[in-house]
Design an enzyme around this catalytic site. Structure first.
Site, PDB file in Angstrom:
ATOM      1  N   HIS A 494       0.747  -1.135  -0.024  1.00 59.49           N
ATOM      2  CA  HIS A 494       0.081  -0.060  -0.065  1.00 59.49           C
ATOM      3  C   HIS A 494       1.006   1.360  -0.037  1.00 59.49           C
ATOM      4  CE1 HIS A 494      -3.658   2.421   1.930  1.00 59.49           C
ATOM      5  NE2 HIS A 494      -3.150   3.027   0.919  1.00 59.49           N
ATOM      6  N   HIS A 499       1.444   5.074  -2.593  1.00 57.99           N
ATOM      7  CA  HIS A 499       1.628   6.518  -2.297  1.00 57.99           C
ATOM      8  C   HIS A 499       3.046   6.905  -2.226  1.00 57.99           C
ATOM      9  CE1 HIS A 499      -2.258   7.095   0.091  1.00 57.99           C
ATOM     10  NE2 HIS A 499      -2.428   5.813   0.034  1.00 57.99           N
ATOM     11  N   HIS A 686      -3.978   0.905  -6.312  1.00 59.60           N
ATOM     12  CA  HIS A 686      -4.147   1.333  -4.988  1.00 59.60           C
ATOM     13  C   HIS A 686      -5.631   1.344  -4.557  1.00 59.60           C
ATOM     14  CE1 HIS A 686      -5.750   4.896  -2.397  1.00 59.60           C
ATOM     15  NE2 HIS A 686      -4.621   4.540  -1.734  1.00 59.60           N
ATOM     16  N   ASN A 690      -6.284  -0.584  -0.940  1.00 59.81           N
ATOM     17  CA  ASN A 690      -7.084   0.587  -0.098  1.00 59.81           C
ATOM     18  C   ASN A 690      -8.448   0.150   0.575  1.00 59.81           C
ATOM     19  OD1 ASN A 690      -6.769   3.009   1.237  1.00 59.81           O
ATOM     20  ND2 ASN A 690      -8.484   3.462   0.064  1.00 59.81           N
ATOM     21  N   ILE A 836      -6.996   9.040  -0.980  1.00 56.53           N
ATOM     22  CA  ILE A 836      -7.273   9.074   0.464  1.00 56.53           C
ATOM     23  C   ILE A 836      -6.392   7.876   0.983  1.00 56.53           C
ATOM     24  CG2 ILE A 836      -8.889   6.921   0.019  1.00 56.53           C
ATOM     25  CD1 ILE A 836      -9.249   9.567   2.719  1.00 56.53           C
TER      26      ILE A 836
END
Length: 836
Positions: A494, A499, A686, A690, A836
């Site tokens: 993740h 990110h 993602h 997520n 997010i």
């Protein structure tokens, strides 16, 4: 002969910017400016040079007058007389004459013989009193650098230079500067020495992607680190929109971090207290936890309506959790080995399972430090578990053995982590067998402790068992392994791979690709809000003593571990879905198979849905790229594009700049592969890791984030072994996360698994610049249609009883890659970006 042109400007009425002028002196001054018609000045820029001087033509300037307001937007208009020889209008210079910043949405010029010209601004414009420089906005028309009209070349270069900055000074919240720095703000050594953390990035010991530079003062205790004082800067246009800022998601995240969690910590005075009974865990979804009356109760109950319930105005508040999808469907499914295996293919971390490619299993770590490298999972043990199916040799030949292996990644941290109270760690691996119905049967979990504290290496293999003691030891082993998998999922699958790895792409895109560049316009929606989300993560999730460190097994070594994973595992060329599947041995190239790949696990929901989505993305990117780049020479001669790719490799991922595996950028096909990989990571990858977090980890026994006690069978004392035999259920609950750890993680996962009201989903939202080119518009419409087809395919697959990994009694259907808002319990669509 002149031409009459009307400019219509749309300005977003915002709480923080434009509407803040409704009070005080700034309001009165801005009102005077508006009455005088001097709130916004526009200057139209010709795309042509003056034929007499060879210089840029003088822009034509006028003030825009506010003419109305509608749906939260202010409308301004200005009339221009354009000389007949002025040439095509290619840009508008804007100056904000008010005392507050304003959010400029778009400008449209009407009255031109060739039709309207649109400028999609989408940007904050500072007051001229704070920054006298005029802002440059180019029309929606895409333009490669070598095709730039001569009258706009200088402005194109000037705008890029302003976004790069000079690498000096502390960044202000109003800045629009993109620059690189290492992760030197995760620790807080000036507060407490034990909160010091190593700098990630810029060294051989801790390689890491780069983040956006903030330029804050250096720590007095550790000059290599940056202080955490003030704001965590992101360029102004990367911040949340006010819709998102005011939304449930953003305010809920802030409320969880800064109000709810401290209240939970106050209520649960003993941070080590576990849940005495499994029924006490169930009460989190039924009765909830009573906590002291919260400050700002009204706001908290509005933004956390599902979590915070009022008992009465005079009494305490209650934190009550929604039942996660998995718990709601079958509260006992976490006990079943079939579900444990199924989630490796259709859960929240489908990126770890891989084919066993070498046998016998063996560690690559130094034996003199970590002990004998040979695995205790032997041929005899495996054949005992798969008796009736085949031999180990046959299973290897037929590619039926699969593994999730964290042994060598975790083992070097075991002795360090075990020095921390309240957690423990092992090197771990889990072995699976692919059965004829395409489900995975768990065969064994191996846990290893290296030589430490004067004791030799300890390792033990645990297998499913019908015998009582063996059955409970297997449950303990699963809890430990799942804690490791949870940590790997959050830190690597993740955070690191989406990110963290994406932030350098965003910085390079804004520094090297003009807003006029077609590739900038293609990538822009895939980067929405990511830098702001990452800054928030550095503030409260991945920082020293943050949510991750206090609730996951690696504790203070969590981010350091992600640096090791980046060093050992991350490769850009393996981030594309097909390459990832091939790298893990899950797929082999087959030109006759759909997508050009044959999956060894045919019922692999993440891969099955993902490959269709990958193909759709790649075709959309190919249609787009091929429209602008007709041949290799156009790619190679594009200075902005080449500088962009060079900077991603040598600055954004500088610690890996010399790796031989970086793709070259010479042809349109190279560019298609690079961009498809970037947008896949930002969107589908993602989404897959997520948005199912609360559905699968909201009931924490299914995915504990930490194991707090050692295995009962590791060097057991007589008393400890007796406690295990007398009450294994209680001992397992002691091993699970404490009450505060579990509820903290549940609260934040509940928020992070949801979508923002202004979310933009793949195939649903079309950028205005795409719509102005008929060929691109048609390509997008084909892309959107393919995604709608994928939604129908996913529904059909989830209804197919023969696909055991997708459905069944009490099984949560796999919908994490289902497009648009029609998706169900585990998702609402695939957003363009990591928002997010």
């Amino acid at each position: 002969m002149s031409i009459s042109v009307k400019a219509t400007v749309t300005v977003k009425l915002t709480i923080g910017g434009f509407l803040s002028s409704l009070v005080g002196l700034s309001h009165r001054l801005d009102d005077i400016s508006s009455l005088l018609g001097k709130s916004l000045r526009l200057e139209l820029v010709s795309a042509e040079l003056d034929p007499n001087t060879g210089l840029e033509k003088k822009p034509i300037g006028r003030y825009a007058h506010r003419v109305g307001q509608k749906d939260g937007e202010a409308i301004y208009e200005s009339n221009f007389e354009i000389p007949g020889d002025f040439g095509e209008i290619g840009a508008v210079l804007v100056q904000n004459e008010l005392r507050n910043e304003m959010y400029l949405k778009y400008i449209v010029l009407n009255g031109l013989p060739s039709g309207p010209i649109a400028f999609n601004c989408g940007s904050w414009v500072e007051s001229k009193f704070d920054n006298p420089e005029k802002r440059i906005f180019f029309s929606n028309k895409s333009c490669l650098p070598l095709q730039t009209p001569r009258g706009l070349k200088g402005m194109r270069e000037k705008e890029l230079a302003s976004l790069r900055g000079n690498g000096e000074g502390e960044r202000m919240t109003s800045d629009r500067i993109y620059d690189y720095d290492v992760y030197n703000d995760l620790g807080n050594p000036d507060s407490k020495s034990e909160l010091g953390r190593p700098v990630l990035g810029g060294s051989k010991n801790y390689p890491y992607p780069r983040r956006c530079r903030t330029g804050r003062p250096r720590s007095k205790t550790d000059p290599r680190s940056e202080t955490r004082s003030g704001t965590f800067y992101v360029p102004r246009d990367e911040e949340f929109s006010e819709v998102k800022e005011a939304s449930f998601i953003t305010k809920a995240a802030d409320s969880v971090l800064h109000a709810l969690i401290p209240s939970l910590e106050t209520s649960l005075l003993d941070s080590n207290l576990g849940f005495p009974l499994f029924s006490d865990i169930d009460q989190l979804y039924k009765e909830g936890i009573t906590i002291p009356k919260l400050k700002n109760q009204g706001l908290l109950r509005r933004v956390l309506p599902r979590l915070v319930k009022a008992v009465s105005e005079a009494k305490d508040d209650v934190v009550k959790f929604d039942s996660p999808a998995m718990f709601q469907s079958d509260k006992f499914s976490w006990f079943r080995d079939e579900e444990f295996s199924r989630q490796t293919l259709a859960g929240v971390n489908p990126y770890s399972i891989k084919l066993v490619m070498e046998w016998p299993l063996k560690s690559g770590l130094a034996p003199d430090v970590y002990g004998p490298p040979e695995s205790a999972i032997t041929t005899e043990l495996v054949e005992r578990e798969i008796k009736g199916f085949m031999t180990v040799d046959e299973a290897l030949e037929q590619k039926k053995l699969f593994i999730i292996d964290y042994h060598d990644l975790l083992l070097p941290y075991v002795s360090k982590v075990r020095q921390i109270e309240g957690t423990t760690l092992y090197g771990s691996r889990a072995l699976f067998f692919l059965t004829p119905d395409c489900t995975l049967k768990p065969l064994a979990i191996e846990l290893t402790r290296p030589p430490m504290d004067g004791k030799p290496q300890w390792k033990q293999v645990f297998t499913p068992s019908l015998e009582a003691t063996g059955c409970w030891l297997w449950r303990f082993a699963k809890a430990h392994f799942l804690a490791h998998d949870s940590g790997y999922h959050e830190l690597v699958s993740h955070w690191l791979r989406t990110h963290c790895a994406t932030e350098p792409y965003i910085i390079a895109t804004n520094r090297q690709l003009s807003a006029m560049h077609p590739i900038y316009k293609l990538l822009h929606p895939h980067f929405r809000y990511t830098m702001q989300i990452n800054a928030l993560a550095r503030q409260a999730l991945i920082n020293a003593d943050g949510i991750i460190e206090t609730s996951f097994s690696p504790s203070k070594y969590s981010m350091e571990l992600s640096s090791v994973a980046y060093d050992q595992l991350w490769r850009f060329d393996k981030e594309a879905l097909p390459a990832d599947l091939i790298n893990r041995g899950i797929a082999v190239e087959d030109p006759t198979a759909p997508h050009g790949l044959k999956l060894l696990i045919e019922d692999y929901p993440f891969a099955n849905d993902g490959l269709i989505l990958w193909d759709a993305l790649k075709q959309w990117v190919a249609d787009y790229v091929n429209y602008y780049y007709k041949d290799a020479s156009m790619v190679q001669s594009d200075p902005e594009l080449q500088a962009w790719w060079t900077e991603i490799r040598t600055k954004g991922h500088e610690d890996k700049k010399d790796e031989p595996w970086w793709p070259v950028l010479k042809t349109p096909e190279d560019l298609i592969g690079i961009i498809t990989t970037i947008v896949w990571v930002a969107s589908a990858h993602h989404s897959a890791v997520n948005f199912g977090q609360y559905a699968f980890a909201g009931y924490f026994p299914n995915r504990p984030t930490i194991a707090r006690t050692n295995m009962p069978s590791e060097d057991p004392t007589r008393e400890g072994w007796k406690r295990f035999l007398d009450n294994p259920e209680f001992e397992l609950l002691v091993c699970f996360p404490s009450q505060i750890q579990a509820t903290k993680v549940m609260a934040i996962l509940d928020v992070l698994s949801n979508h923002s009201p202004d979310e933009e989903y793949l195939g649903e939202h079309m950028e205005s610049a795409w719509g102005e080119e008929p060929v691109i518009k048609e390509a997008f419409e084909r892309f959107s249609a393919k995604l709608k087809e994928l939604g129908v395919i996913i529904d059909s697959r989830n209804a197919d009883d023969s696909l055991k990994n997708r459905g069944g009694a009490g099984v949560v259907p796999y919908e994490l890659l289902k497009p648009f808002s029609e998706a169900g319990v585990t998702g609402k669509g695939v957003p363009y970006s990591i928002s997010i």
